[in-house]
Scaffold this active site. Structure first.
Site, PDB file in Angstrom:
ATOM      1  N   CYS A 662     -22.508  47.909  -6.034  1.00 15.79           N
ATOM      2  CA  CYS A 662     -22.018  47.338  -7.298  1.00 15.79           C
ATOM      3  C   CYS A 662     -23.150  47.225  -8.316  1.00 15.79           C
ATOM      4  O   CYS A 662     -24.067  46.392  -8.157  1.00 15.79           O
ATOM      5  CB  CYS A 662     -21.393  45.970  -7.016  1.00 15.79           C
ATOM      6  SG  CYS A 662     -21.015  44.999  -8.494  1.00 15.79           S
ATOM      7  N   CYS A 665     -23.556  43.802 -10.020  1.00 14.10           N
ATOM      8  CA  CYS A 665     -24.117  42.806  -9.104  1.00 14.10           C
ATOM      9  C   CYS A 665     -25.644  42.810  -9.180  1.00 14.10           C
ATOM     10  O   CYS A 665     -26.288  41.761  -9.057  1.00 14.10           O
ATOM     11  CB  CYS A 665     -23.667  43.087  -7.672  1.00 14.10           C
ATOM     12  SG  CYS A 665     -21.885  42.942  -7.413  1.00 14.10           S
TER      13      CYS A 665
END
Length: 740
Positions: A662, A665
């Site tokens: 991700c 993230c």
């Protein structure tokens, strides 16, 4: 929000299943006053939790919400201390708002929660309980509610008037008696049930149904482009309206139930009609004979069904449909022919859809399956003539502009088992433009759906498809010598259906999976399904007796497991390299460079599972990313350590749900690290890799990442979905620390 949580809880329970066969309705039913329009009853919180855990284990789902549903339900509602885990829950609709009338349009709801300690229960909401005799204000999930005590139950409602008006019945209301034979049976065996009182519901529902039907009729009738099809559609809507109105007019009560036992899942609907009403008279008597499938060939079936034609006024219903259709309408002629044919049906009508025998060939749909119908009659020759008339009545029948049925009928095309066999052909004639639009699907629709008809000594047999072996087997079985009943697990499955059955249907899931493999072998051989041997069928039935109608469906556990495994395999084959967790990345900008200033996209962030609040308004926020790494103050949490470390923190906890794949993230991580270094003395910080910890991820309903969850005393108090600026998180943490 609390009402939304209750709705979510009800939906989860109703979809997930619960109970076991027991001898009495749930205990909370005795606390429901007479005259309530509707109520939901859950037999046992702990019983539901245990059964969902068993189902999760059998299916190998590893779903934390199902593994401990009781804990999950308490977390959803905030009701932890003082609850009787073995008790029975009730949700009562106390009145029905009339459409268009002033005042709230949502029905008023009263929740009955079983308790062991009223003061401890009220303490869940941060207030000190009184003696329970008066309604007391509480806040549940940010929404104003009121609570009061009644015996071993805590009463909850958004209106204090509802609590003050409630009085526990001096004697239990006779709901099981009012529900009739099948509704009463559903109440006794279901741990999750819905009771509907049509004396209260019908006056509200009937005008709404009538208005909707009339609107649909006008829409079809006033559309000149539809022509005759518009008039036909309008007439059909009138027929549907008559059926619904008759049900609402004559129904006294209905019970919808869900049950789970060691063998599978059951769904039931029992309706009791008012004494001396038209439908009560229609369903007054149980069928004189038990049903069977002894007149069908013993082949693997996709679906097999049987109906007692002598117990239902099928001919009368068909004639009623014909009278509703426009004069001279072709479908009306078909209904008239069908009515004449059904007058001759005196016993069972058994039907089956079968996989083709090895080596059997035939055009159109017969390449995939073949059908057999056997209708018992006192006059097979006359019924055969009526069947011929019905078939020929389809010829040139226009389904849509340019789309017509084409049918033909040829007598005595062959002799089989000493019987004269007739052949029919039924096709759909499609215009060229429809053939082009439908593509390969046109081959199925326009294929030959014909077959054979033959009169035996006691029945008329009809087959579809051109398998000559099938007609021979059908003729031999039509006399009642078929053995399908004894070789398809039906004896055990029937034990889960209601008695007094007038119709039964069995779905051969194993055969359906085998048919699917015929296509998968050609197009996706790696995705072919594993079909367990002797897989039992899914069963459904309709019963009638004593002015009541009962419908029952039963899904065996081996079928649920087989279908779950099949779906899992197909999804794995078609994953295309997507993340195993199935999570999507939250709203975020492109991968930033160190010390860069980026902006979140101008669209609402996705909401977590179970949150019924409106999405946040679009925001535009500046996020500064510091060029730095992890913080030593952030603890890595796992499925095995999460509960102990969070509950033992002794202070609020911020949890960062993330994944290695991700991008947003990676942008969020240094922001959380800055906060952890600055606030670790007052706030604990942890992170959860969603790919490695599915139980915790599912328990908290994480649908998009990054997601930050703030917990206090083990309860969620805040959540941020998508890339979130430091200042916003810091402000909320300060509020949590201040007790807000």
């Amino acid at each position: 929000m609390f009402r939304a949580r209750i709705r979510s809880l009800m939906l989860m329970v109703l979809l997930a299943v619960a109970p076991m066969s027991l001898a009495a309705p749930p205990a909370v039913v005795d606390q429901v006053p007479e005259g309530m329009p509707m109520f939901v009853a859950l037999r046992s919180l702990s019983g539901l939790s245990a059964k969902l855990a068993a189902l999760d284990k059998a299916l190998g789902l590893n779903n934390p919400q199902m593994q401990n549903a009781l804990v999950f339900m308490k977390a959803m509602t905030g009701m932890n201390a003082g609850v009787d885990d073995n008790g029975s829950v009730g949700i009562i609709m106390t009145a029905i708002p009339l459409p268009g009338q002033p005042g709230p349009q949502e029905p008023p709801v009263l929740v009955l929660v079983p308790i062991t300690d009223y003061k401890a229960f009220v303490g869940n909401f941060g207030v000190e309980a009184g003696d329970g005799s008066a309604a007391q204000a509480i806040n549940i999930q940010g929404e104003a509610n009121f609570v009061k005590k009644s015996g071993n139950y805590a009463l909850i409602s958004q209106s204090p008037d509802i609590l003050n008006a409630y009085a526990a019945p001096a004697a239990p209301a006779k709901f099981a008696e009012l529900a009739g034979k099948f509704g009463g049976a559903s109440m006794e065996q279901s741990d999750v049930l819905i009771y509907l009182d049509f004396a209260k519901l019908s006056p509200v529902l009937q005008p709404l149904v009538m208005a909707g039907i009339m609107q649909a009729q006008q829409m079809f009738a006033n559309n000149p482009a539809l022509g005759e099809q518009g008039a036909m559609a309008s007439a059909m809507m009138s027929i549907y309206g008559d059926v619904i109105q008759a049900y609402l007019r004559d129904a006294q009560s209905a019970v919808i139930g869900l049950d789970l036992d060691a063998d599978g899942i059951g769904l039931s609907l029992g309706t009791q009609f008012k004494a001396d009403s038209a439908l009560a008279k229609t369903f007054a008597n149980a069928p004189a004979a038990e049903l069977s499938l002894n007149r069908l060939p013993n082949r693997p079936y996709l679906m097999a069904s049987t109906m007692n034609m002598g117990s239902l006024p099928m001919a009368q219903w068909m004639a009623g449909i014909k009278d509703k259709l426009p004069a001279g309408n072709a479908f009306g002629n078909i209904m008239a022919s069908a009515a004449e044919m059904l007058k001759l049906a005196k016993g069972e009508m058994q039907s089956g859809y079968f996989l083709p025998a090895a080596g059997a060939a035939g055009p159109g749909l017969s390449s995939f399956f073949n059908a057999v119908s056997v209708v018992v009659t006192d006059d097979p020759a006359k019924m055969l003539d009526a069947s011929k008339s019905s078939m020929l009545a389809l010829n040139n029948l226009e389904l849509a502009p340019g789309m017509k049925y084409m049918s033909s009928y040829n007598e005595n095309v062959m002799q089989v088992a000493g019987k004269q066999v007739n052949q029919y052909s039924l096709k759909v004639n499609l215009p060229p433009e429809a053939m082009q639009q439908l593509g390969p699907a046109a081959m199925l629709l326009a294929g030959d759906m014909g077959g054979y008809m033959v009169a035996t000594d006691s029945a008329v047999v009809t087959t579809s498809g051109s398998d000559p072996v099938l007609i021979k087997e059908a003729i031999e079985a039509a006399g009642g010598a078929g053995t399908l009943d004894q070789t398809s697990n039906l004896t055990e499955i029937r034990k889960h259906l209601y008695e007094s059955r007038v119709a039964e249907t069995y779905i051969g899931v194993g055969s359906i999976m085998n048919m699917a493999n015929m296509f998968l072998t050609m197009f996706a051989p790696n995705a072919t399904l594993e079909v367990p041997p002797n897989l039992p069928p899914v069963a459904a039935s309709i019963s009638m007796d004593a002015g009541g109608l009962g419908m029952r469906e039963y899904i065996p556990l081996p079928v649920i497991v087989a279908v779950k495994n099949a779906i899992t395999k197909v999804m794995q084959q078609g994953a295309g390299g997507k993340p195993a967790s199935g999570l999507s990345e939250g709203p975020a900008p492109a991968e930033p460079q160190p010390a860069a200033v980026t902006e979140a996209p101008e669209k609402p962030m996705p909401r977590p599972v179970g949150d019924a609040e409106a999405p946040a308004k679009p925001v535009k926020e500046t996020i500064t990313v510091q060029p730095r790494g992890e913080s030593e103050s952030i603890v890595t949490l796992t499925d095995n350590t999460f509960a102990a470390q969070v509950n033992g923190a002794g202070k609020p906890v911020l949890v960062d749900f993330w994944a290695t794949w991700c991008g947003p993230c990676k942008t969020q991580a240094p922001i959380v690290a800055d906060l952890a270094d600055a606030m670790h003395e007052k706030v604990a910080f942890g992170k959860v890799d969603v790919d490695k910890n599915p139980r915790t991820t599912q328990l908290y309903g994480i649908e998009a990442i990054p997601t930050l969850v703030i917990l206090k005393d083990g309860k969620e108090v805040a959540r941020f979905v998508g890339l979130t600026p430091k200042e916003k998180i810091q402000t909320r943490l300060a509020e949590v620390l201040a007790g807000k």
